[in-house]
Structure formats: structure tokens, C-alpha cells
Design an enzyme around this catalytic site. Structure first.
Site, PDB file in Angstrom:
ATOM      1  N   SER A 148      -1.885   5.311   0.138  1.00  0.00           N
ATOM      2  CA  SER A 148      -2.989   4.458  -0.239  1.00  0.00           C
ATOM      3  C   SER A 148      -4.352   5.112  -0.067  1.00  0.00           C
ATOM      4  CB  SER A 148      -2.956   3.176   0.585  1.00  0.00           C
ATOM      5  OG  SER A 148      -3.126   3.479   1.978  1.00  0.00           O
ATOM      6  N   SER A 170       0.294   7.270   4.023  1.00  0.00           N
ATOM      7  CA  SER A 170      -0.972   7.187   3.272  1.00  0.00           C
ATOM      8  C   SER A 170      -2.029   8.209   3.636  1.00  0.00           C
ATOM      9  CB  SER A 170      -1.564   5.790   3.400  1.00  0.00           C
ATOM     10  OG  SER A 170      -0.796   4.893   2.654  1.00  0.00           O
ATOM     11  N   LYS A 202     -12.286   5.454   5.179  1.00  0.00           N
ATOM     12  CA  LYS A 202     -11.443   4.596   4.335  1.00  0.00           C
ATOM     13  C   LYS A 202     -11.877   3.135   4.497  1.00  0.00           C
ATOM     14  CE  LYS A 202      -6.473   3.804   3.387  1.00  0.00           C
ATOM     15  NZ  LYS A 202      -5.103   4.070   3.872  1.00  0.00           N
TER      16      LYS A 202
HETATM   17  N1  GLN Z   1       3.046   4.033   0.179  1.00  0.00           N
HETATM   18  C1  GLN Z   1       3.308   3.328   1.402  1.00  0.00           C
HETATM   19  C2  GLN Z   1       3.335   1.857   1.131  1.00  0.00           C
HETATM   20  O1  GLN Z   1       2.974   1.467   0.061  1.00  0.00           O
HETATM   21  C3  GLN Z   1       2.298   3.768   2.388  1.00  0.00           C
HETATM   22  C4  GLN Z   1       1.424   2.759   2.991  1.00  0.00           C
HETATM   23  C5  GLN Z   1       0.486   3.307   3.982  1.00  0.00           C
HETATM   24  O2  GLN Z   1       0.754   4.315   4.631  1.00  0.00           O
HETATM   25  N2  GLN Z   1      -0.604   2.605   4.164  1.00  0.00           N
HETATM   26  O3  GLN Z   1       3.739   1.088   1.948  1.00  0.00           O
END
Ligand code: GLN
Length: 505
Positions: free
Chosen positions: A158, A182, A83
Site C-alpha cells: 500500500s 507494504s 505515509k
Molecule cells: N498488500 C497487503 C494487503 O493488502 C499489504 C497491506 C499492508 O502491508 N498494509 O493486505
């Protein structure tokens, strides 16, 4: 004879075994994945950057070492995607943001060093929502990734680049990060597996911070065993990360191989999986629980009343920490720098303001504003302080639940993959994707998502979430592997075999 196409369909464990018997070379295997990327990534867009030269060089080094009879790591020669939030020496790291466009870090994240030391060729950097804020990758400054099950749909976020890269057979393994879900939510909506380890279980040195008290890097793969194998490579203590747990990696690989749930007690979380969850997601969840019961597990219902406030607390704590972490992108030391228009000799502050205005996307700005507000004097106690108290209550709910249950279960995400564009203008609808995954981050406990089937109403993948007490990550793998094997029997093979073929160009 194994064709190139067959190679990319194997599990990482199978690839490792073909490598060790020299039926396949690391170069062949890496090239097969690069070819697959050349053929499908125009449509899927999992990658922000592919490192063909670096990956093949690493593969060659592994082949040479093997030919010389050196002792190699089990995953030596098995390629991996990372990532784009992890720093990689000599390779661009953008975090999905214009702010870091063109930045080449001078150092590797600890987990990247571990991948390199294990001899795993790094294929490239995967797409993500900007600074890991989002549930769909639509907040990436470089355009969204697409779900291999239906290219008009999101692959989660994400880490939608990492979920789609394994789901589209461009890589057997990928690194993700999970601050609020995420790794797990993208796994659920793409029919893949992903683990958020215990907070502190994997070094965060070189992980560009979103919310430091929640961030955790972890493995993404197509099978539970592969996920465990990658977890074992990247886990463990790192003196460079002060939050790193000073203990060996839990026995995740052994647990994945054992896959025996007899005598275990599974806690079904009353607050997760009811109203607001798609019927097909609930149906597959109930069936999966029944399969585990058939294999000898007991089921109890657990009550976690504070989970109802998890989302609200998270969306105060996360923006607060993010607004502070992102203050370092000031256009002075690195990153995008633009001069304010119409100003001859701008001040440093004017340059910072203009650069941040130009560099950050709307969602990042929204959270910086929210977080700065929540932390400002006079509001701190009412918002940030209050959210921290809720966090304590959530940890207490977990502790109580684990008095009666060995693991907790819920659906991973309330719905299957939605259409690209569907929730982009509705931040609250986007945030609601994380309702089941967030409690684990707030409490620091480990969680995994495993495929549970396809929803009847749309034929798209659903995920089952397993949560375990802190440092007992191996339980995720025991339960995950048991469910996987029961479901494979039912389906006659892995779920991803049912995904439509992607057109190769
Ligand atoms: N969807 C969550 C957010 O927008 C997850 C973020 C993450 O785990 N990086 O905060």
C-alpha cells in the site's frame, strides 16, 4: 558548485554531511525537494498533500539552531515524507480514504514527533491504498501513484506513495507501514530499500490501525545506510504503545556501516521463490545470493512448510482485525457524514450505513464483509481460530529455521511492477503479491527489501528480501549493506541511476 538537481540525487547521509559543514542549508535542501515535486509529481502522484510552508519553517529553524552552535541530530535538516496513515498535527491525514477527507488530526504520531525533534522537515503526506489495503495504490480514493521506472506501472502498495517519492528523488527518506508487505513490496518494484522492523520496534501510537497484531511502521530510502539512519530516529520504546518493545533500538546504523557477512549463514527458504515467481526475479535472486557467498557467507536451505498457508491465514486475520478497527468510522465523531437519500429524519444507524456506503471503497468493503463473516459466531473457530493456529506454526517454522541460519532470504515479490489496471478486477491476483512478505508479519519478525537488479524480460527492478529473528534487526542491515556494496561494484553505481529520467514540467 552543487546544483538543485544534484542535491536531490544525494543520499540522506551525504545530505547530512553537507548540512553539518554548512555547505548547504536546510532551507536550500528542502526547497530543492519541493522544486522537484513541483516538476514531477504531476506525473508520479506520490503525494496527497505537500506542506511547503511547514517544511520550510522547520528547515529555517534548523538553520538558525545550527548558526547558534546548537548540538543537532545527524539528520537535522534532511527532509522526509510521511505515509498518510500516520497522524500529523495540523496536516491532513486521509489514509487514502474519502472517509477521512478533510480530517486534520489534533496530535502527532510518536514517530512524527521524533522526526520533528530530530529537526527533519516534513515535506508532505504520501499516497497509499485506502487504509493500507492493497499492493498497488490503485485502491487510493485519490487515484494511483505511478512507478518512476515506467509511469504506466504501479509503484507497489500500500505504500506506493512512499516508494515512488524516494525513487523519483522528491524526498531522500520516507515513512511507510507494513502489515503484509507494504514497505517491502513497494521497495522491490521501485528499486529502493525498505524495512519492516520487528513488531513493536517502532511506536504505532498515531498509526491509524489496519490490523493491530500485524501493523508495523518503518523506514523507506534509496540506500541501506539511509534506511538505517531513519530506523534509528523512529525506533525505540514508547509508553503510549502497549505493544512497543522496552529495549533500545538495535544497532542498525553500525551494522549498515560494517556490512560484513563473512561467517554468517544465510537460509534460503524452500517455499519462497519457486513456482509462480518471474524468471528474471529468480535469476537476480540467485546472483545476489552468490555475491554474498563470494563475500564469505555460507548458504543452507531451510524448510518452512507452513509458509504455504501464510497467505490464506493472513487474509482471514487481516480482514477480521480490520473489520473491527474500521468500526470506529461511524460518521459520528469525525469523518465523512452523509444522510441517506429520501429520509427526512434518519436514525443514527441510517446515517452510519449511508456514510460507510459512500465513504469506503470496494476493497475496504470486501475486507469488512470477509472479516465480519470470519468473526461471526459459528464460524469463528473454523476461520479466525484456524488461521491463528496456522500463525503459530509459521512462528515455529521461523524459530526452527533460525536454529541453522542467521537470516533467511527470498525474493521480495514474485513479479516486477505490473501495469496499472492489470490486477484491479482480480483481488486474488493482487493478494498473491504478498506471498513472500506475509510470513514475517504473521510471526512479528523483521524484514527488509534491497534492490537485486533488473529483470531481463522487462528491465524493471527486482528485490531481495532479508528476514531476521525478532529484535535482531541489525542483521538485515549487515546483509543488506553487503549486498548493496557488491551490486554497486557490479553496476558501477546505484540501480536507480539506470532509471529513465522523468520529464520535468
Ligand atoms: N498488500 C497487503 C494487503 O493488502 C499489504 C497491506 C499492508 O502491508 N498494509 O493486505
Amino acid at each position: 558548485m552543487t546544483t538543485t538537481r544534484d542535491l536531490t540525487r544525494l543520499s540522506a547521509a551525504e545530505m547530512a554531511s553537507l548540512l553539518s559543514t554548512r555547505e548547504v542549508s536546510a532551507v536550500e535542501l528542502t526547497q530543492a525537494h519541493l522544486d522537484r515535486t513541483a516538476a514531477v509529481d504531476g506525473a508520479v502522484h506520490s503525494y496527497l498533500h505537500v506542506d511547503q510552508v511547514g517544511a520550510l519553517a522547520q528547515a529555517e529553524a534548523v538553520d538558525r539552531a545550527r548558526a547558534a552552535g546548537e548540538d543537532l541530530h545527524v539528520l537535522a535538516g534532511v527532509p522526509v515524507a510521511v505515509k498518510d496513515v500516520m497522524t500529523t498535527r495540523g496536516l491532513p491525514t486521509t489514509c487514502g480514504s474519502r472517509v477521512l477527507e478533510g480530517w486534520i488530526p489534533p496530535y502527532d504520531a510518536t514517530l512524527v514527533t521524533k522526526l520533528r525533534e530530530a529537526g527533519m522537515p516534513i515535506l508532505g503526506k504520501t499516497n497509499m491504498d485506502e487504509f493500507a489495503m492493497g499492493s498497488s495504490t490503485e485502491h487510493s480514493a485519490y487515484g494511483p501513484s505511478h512507478n518512476p521506472w515506467d509511469l504506466e506501472r504501479i509503484p507497489g502498495g500500500s505504500g506506493g506513495g512512499s516508494s515512488s517519492v524516494v525513487a523519483s528523488f522528491q524526498a531522500p527518506l520516507a515513512i511507510g507501514t507494513d502489515t503484509g508487505g507494504s514497505i517491502r513490496q513497494p521497495a522491490a518494484v521501485t528499486g529502493t530499500v525498505g524495512t519492516k522492523p520487528t513488531y513493536g520496534g517502532v511506536s504505532r501510537y498515531g498509526l491509524v490501525a489496519l490490523a493491530s497484531s500485524l501493523d508495523q511502521a518503518g523506514p523507506c530510502a534509496r540506500t541501506v545506510l539511509d534506511t538505517a539512519l531513519l530506523h534509528a530516529v523512529i525506533g525505540g520504546h514508547d509508553p503510549r504503545d502497549s505493544t512497543s518493545i522496552d529495549a533500545p533500538v538495535p544497532p542498525v546504523v553500525e551494522a549498515a556501516r560494517r556490512a560484513d557477512v563473512s561467517g554468517m549463514t544465510l537460509g534460503i527458504v524452500k517455499q519462497l521463490g519457486g513456482e509462480g515467481y518471474q524468471p528474471g526475479v529468480r535469476a537476480r535472486f540467485d546472483e545476489a545470493v552468490q555475491l554474498l557467498v563470494d563475500r564469505g557467507a555460507k548458504v543452507v536451505e531451510v524448510d518452512c512448510p507452513s509458509f504455504d498457508y501464510a497467505l490464506a491465514a493472513y487474509y482471514l486475520i487481516l480482514p477480521s482485525e480490520a473489520s473491527s478497527n474500521l468500526a470506529k468510522f461511524d460518521a459520528m465523531r469525525y469523518g465523512l457524514r452523509v444522510g441517506p437519500s429520501g429520509v427526512d429524519a434518519p436514525s443514527a444507524e441510517q446515517v452510519m450505513a449511508a456514510s460507510r456506503e459512500a465513504g469506503f471503497g470496494d476493497e475496504v468493503k470486501r475486507r469488512i464483509i470477509l472479516g465480519t463473516y470470519a468473526l461471526s459466531s459459528g464460524y469463528y473457530d473454523a476461520y479466525y481460530g484456524q488461521a491463528q493456529k496456522v500463525r503459530r506454526l509459521i512462528a515455529d517454522d521461523f524459530a526452527k529455521a533460525y536454529e541453522t541460519a542467521d537470516v533467511l532470504l527470498s525474493p521480495t515479490a514474485p513479479t516486477t511492477a505490473f501495469k496499472i489496471g492489470e490486477k484491479l478486477d482480480d483481488p486474488l491476483a493482487m493478494y498473491l503479491n504478498d506471498v513472500a512478505t506475509i510470513p514475517a508479519n504473521l510471526a512479528g519478525v523483521p524484514g527488509m527489501s534491497v534492490p537485486s537488479g533488473l529483470a531481463d524480460e522487462d528491465g524493471l527492478p527486482t528485490g531481495l528480501q532479508i528476514l531476521a529473528p525478532a529484535t535482531a534487526d541489525e542483521r538485515l542491515y549487515t546483509v543488506g549493506a553487503a549486498l548493496e556494496s557488491a551490486l554497486h561494484e557490479r553496476w558501477g553505481g546505484p540501480l536507480l541511476a539506470k532509471a529513465p529520467e522523468l520529464k520535468e514540467s
